[in-house]
Design a protein around this motif. Structure first.
Motif, PDB file in Angstrom:
ATOM      1  N   ASN A  21       0.863  -1.194   0.000  1.00  0.00           N
ATOM      2  CA  ASN A  21       0.000   0.000   0.000  1.00  0.00           C
ATOM      3  C   ASN A  21       0.892   1.234   0.000  1.00  0.00           C
ATOM      4  O   ASN A  21       2.112   1.128   0.163  1.00  0.00           O
ATOM      5  CB  ASN A  21      -0.947  -0.003   1.214  1.00  0.00           C
ATOM      6  N   CYS A  22       0.280   2.395  -0.154  1.00  0.00           N
ATOM      7  CA  CYS A  22       1.052   3.645  -0.180  1.00  0.00           C
ATOM      8  C   CYS A  22       1.558   4.002   1.216  1.00  0.00           C
ATOM      9  O   CYS A  22       2.633   4.575   1.372  1.00  0.00           O
ATOM     10  CB  CYS A  22       0.175   4.761  -0.735  1.00  0.00           C
ATOM     11  N   THR A  23       0.774   3.665   2.232  1.00  0.00           N
ATOM     12  CA  THR A  23       1.173   3.932   3.613  1.00  0.00           C
ATOM     13  C   THR A  23       2.567   3.356   3.864  1.00  0.00           C
ATOM     14  O   THR A  23       3.444   4.020   4.425  1.00  0.00           O
ATOM     15  CB  THR A  23       0.144   3.291   4.577  1.00  0.00           C
ATOM     16  N   PHE A  78      -4.434  12.776   3.867  1.00  0.00           N
ATOM     17  CA  PHE A  78      -4.773  11.501   4.493  1.00  0.00           C
ATOM     18  C   PHE A  78      -3.806  11.250   5.652  1.00  0.00           C
ATOM     19  O   PHE A  78      -2.650  11.685   5.627  1.00  0.00           O
ATOM     20  CB  PHE A  78      -4.661  10.388   3.437  1.00  0.00           C
ATOM     21  N   THR A 107       0.112  10.175   5.491  1.00  0.00           N
ATOM     22  CA  THR A 107       1.176  11.119   5.144  1.00  0.00           C
ATOM     23  C   THR A 107       1.929  11.501   6.416  1.00  0.00           C
ATOM     24  O   THR A 107       3.162  11.589   6.430  1.00  0.00           O
ATOM     25  CB  THR A 107       0.580  12.397   4.500  1.00  0.00           C
ATOM     26  N   VAL A 111       1.779  17.024  -0.972  1.00  0.00           N
ATOM     27  CA  VAL A 111       0.733  16.063  -1.339  1.00  0.00           C
ATOM     28  C   VAL A 111       0.047  16.603  -2.592  1.00  0.00           C
ATOM     29  O   VAL A 111      -0.480  17.715  -2.580  1.00  0.00           O
ATOM     30  CB  VAL A 111      -0.312  15.919  -0.206  1.00  0.00           C
ATOM     31  N   ASP A 121       4.031  12.846  -1.778  1.00  0.00           N
ATOM     32  CA  ASP A 121       2.884  11.961  -1.600  1.00  0.00           C
ATOM     33  C   ASP A 121       2.064  12.082  -2.883  1.00  0.00           C
ATOM     34  O   ASP A 121       1.235  12.981  -3.039  1.00  0.00           O
ATOM     35  CB  ASP A 121       2.054  12.336  -0.369  1.00  0.00           C
ATOM     36  N   ALA A 148       0.115   9.721  -3.983  1.00  0.00           N
ATOM     37  CA  ALA A 148      -0.870   8.634  -3.871  1.00  0.00           C
ATOM     38  C   ALA A 148      -1.950   8.755  -4.943  1.00  0.00           C
ATOM     39  O   ALA A 148      -2.408   7.759  -5.495  1.00  0.00           O
ATOM     40  CB  ALA A 148      -1.508   8.642  -2.488  1.00  0.00           C
ATOM     41  N   GLN A 149      -2.352   9.994  -5.243  1.00  0.00           N
ATOM     42  CA  GLN A 149      -3.455  10.232  -6.185  1.00  0.00           C
ATOM     43  C   GLN A 149      -2.954  10.623  -7.571  1.00  0.00           C
ATOM     44  O   GLN A 149      -3.756  10.984  -8.424  1.00  0.00           O
ATOM     45  CB  GLN A 149      -4.354  11.355  -5.628  1.00  0.00           C
ATOM     46  N   SER A 206      -0.419   5.232  -4.483  1.00  0.00           N
ATOM     47  CA  SER A 206      -1.364   4.258  -3.942  1.00  0.00           C
ATOM     48  C   SER A 206      -2.126   3.563  -5.061  1.00  0.00           C
ATOM     49  O   SER A 206      -2.504   4.186  -6.051  1.00  0.00           O
ATOM     50  CB  SER A 206      -2.366   4.955  -3.024  1.00  0.00           C
ATOM     51  N   LYS A 219      -8.337   4.615  -5.899  1.00  0.00           N
ATOM     52  CA  LYS A 219      -7.434   5.380  -6.752  1.00  0.00           C
ATOM     53  C   LYS A 219      -7.651   5.007  -8.228  1.00  0.00           C
ATOM     54  O   LYS A 219      -8.412   4.103  -8.537  1.00  0.00           O
ATOM     55  CB  LYS A 219      -5.982   5.125  -6.317  1.00  0.00           C
ATOM     56  N   GLY A 273      -2.703  -1.523  -2.580  1.00  0.00           N
ATOM     57  CA  GLY A 273      -1.441  -1.568  -3.303  1.00  0.00           C
ATOM     58  C   GLY A 273      -0.719  -0.246  -3.225  1.00  0.00           C
ATOM     59  O   GLY A 273      -1.322   0.783  -2.892  1.00  0.00           O
ATOM     60  N   TYR A 302     -11.275  14.395   4.569  1.00  0.00           N
ATOM     61  CA  TYR A 302     -10.166  15.021   5.267  1.00  0.00           C
ATOM     62  C   TYR A 302     -10.613  16.036   6.321  1.00  0.00           C
ATOM     63  O   TYR A 302     -10.761  17.224   6.054  1.00  0.00           O
ATOM     64  CB  TYR A 302      -9.176  15.678   4.326  1.00  0.00           C
TER      65      TYR A 302
END
Ligand SMILES: *Cc1c(COP(=O)(O)O)cnc(C)c1O
Length: 376
Positions: free
Chosen positions: A54-56, A81, A84, A126, A152, A154-155, A176, A181, A189, A321
């Motif tokens: 995952n992105c985390t 999120f 981050t 981000v 970040d 992720a998006q 992410s 996504k 993922g 958020y």
């Protein structure tokens, strides 16, 4: 009911996941992980790409790589999120928030420098909604103060800033592939992108439980053992196989999302012209990936009313958020530097509309008509 999100699915995922299942290797770093890595290396032109569960966890690896230590300060927006921030809090860092820009909801690059102290270690921009932060300014600040930049992204898969893919501008970038996504590896993922070559060798080790197993598999050492900090940060082959089905169709997914985004933009634009709502601004140096179509309404009350109205017409829209500095853990681990002029206010007005790969034009039309009715 028009759902808010449907995980992307293009058709070939099933074939590839079955093929992975029937192979002799379903743990990590097999054939499909290799195909994905190659695709990212070609597409992004990075020094190294590493799939993660995952992105985390990609962010967690990044926090270890830059040597985050207790007492270090990490600058980021509060409108993001939780991962981050948590990736760095786990290493003992203090999170320093600065305000966002209302036009993109991204960190206000002009507020970063005043938040830098002798303890600052990194800046984490981000790229909200897949629209880039002002990266030239951020990289210039980072270079002048010898700070790391971890994007970040992720998006942000398939988005660019001045022609450069997001995630490839800072020292490190994280993506992410969660089901919400643009591309997913079967639900969960992520991906770590390494642009600064000094991190390549250690990143592989951290991802392989702190061992040099990757070098062993390449025949570079004759046994592998515990050499560093690390954890288990490999996704299994089934995840990579699912993702591979999507990467093959990356452009199809991207243009379909952009079409939906443009449909919303056009059909709802009378509302923006009348000053009733505001859409995101796409700065001219950015190309975006239609990760999200959002609009900002007058205030939190109007948002609550509109969301309820949409719900009553079988349309599922959402907001998100709660700014991290105003959350319970925010009190403990973070500090907001400067005024919160936009973070709270703008986040309270934001609504995300349904947008997924394959959303039909009749649905988009129904959603827009319903919103236009609400304001009529
Ligand atoms: C989705 C997201 C994450 C977390 O991604 P996971 O893959 O769910 O760990 C982190 N940061 C941002 C900005 C996100 O949108």
């Amino acid at each position: 009911m028009i759902v808010f999100n449907k995980p992307p699915y293009t058709g070939n995922e099933e074939k590839y996941v079955l093929s992975a299942m029937r192979s002799d290797k379903i743990a990590g770093d097999g054939k499909f992980t290799g195909l994905c890595h190659q695709w990212f290396n070609d597409k992004l032109g990075c020094a190294k790409s590493l799939l993660t569960p995952n992105c985390t966890q990609a962010l967690e690896i990044a926090a270890i790589l830059i040597g985050t230590e207790p007492g270090d300060e990490i600058i980021m927006p509060s409108y993001t999120f939780v991962s981050t921030a948590n990736a760095f809090v786990l290493r003992g860092a203090k999170i320093i928030f600065v305000d966002i820009r209302p036009d993109t909801m991204n960190i206000d690059e002009m507020l970063i420098e005043q938040a830098i102290t002798t303890k600052t270690k990194a800046i984490v921009p981000v790229h909200y909604a897949g629209v880039a932060c002002e990266m030239d300014t951020i990289m210039d600040i980072a270079n002048r103060h010898s700070l790391y930049v971890i994007e970040d992204a992720a998006q942000g898969m398939m988005s660019t800033y001045k022609g450069k893919p997001l995630g490839t501008i800072g020292h490190l970038g994280a993506f992410s592939f969660h089901e919400t996504k643009n591309y997913t590896s079967g639900g969960e993922g992520g991906l770590l992108i390494i642009n600064d070559v000094q991190f390549v060798k250690r990143a592989e080790i951290i991802r392989e439980k702190g061992t040099n197993r990757s070098q062993f598999f390449r025949g570079m050492v004759d046994k592998y053992s515990w050499v560093d900090l690390g954890s288990s940060y490999l996704p299994c082959e089934l995840q990579a196989a699912y993702l591979w089905g999507q990467l093959e169709k990356a452009d199809v997914i991207n243009s379909s999302r952009l079409n939906a985004w443009n449909f919303y933009f056009q059909m709802l634009s009378p509302l923006q012209q009348k000053g009733l709502v505001k859409f995101s601004t796409i700065p001219s140096e950015c190309s975006h990936n239609a990760h999200m179509f959002y609009m900002k309404v007058k205030d939190i009350n109007e948002r609550t009313e509109l969301l309820a109205y949409l719900e009553s017409k079988d349309i599922s829209a959402v907001f998100h958020y709660i700014p991290l500095h105003s959350a319970i853990a925010g009190n403990k681990y973070s500090k907001f530097i400067g005024d919160d002029k936009f973070t709270t206010r703008e986040s309270e007005c934001l609504i995300r509309l349904p947008l997924w790969f394959g959303i039909e034009e009749v649905m988009l039309k129904h959603i827009c008509t319903t919103i236009l009715d609400f304001y009529a």
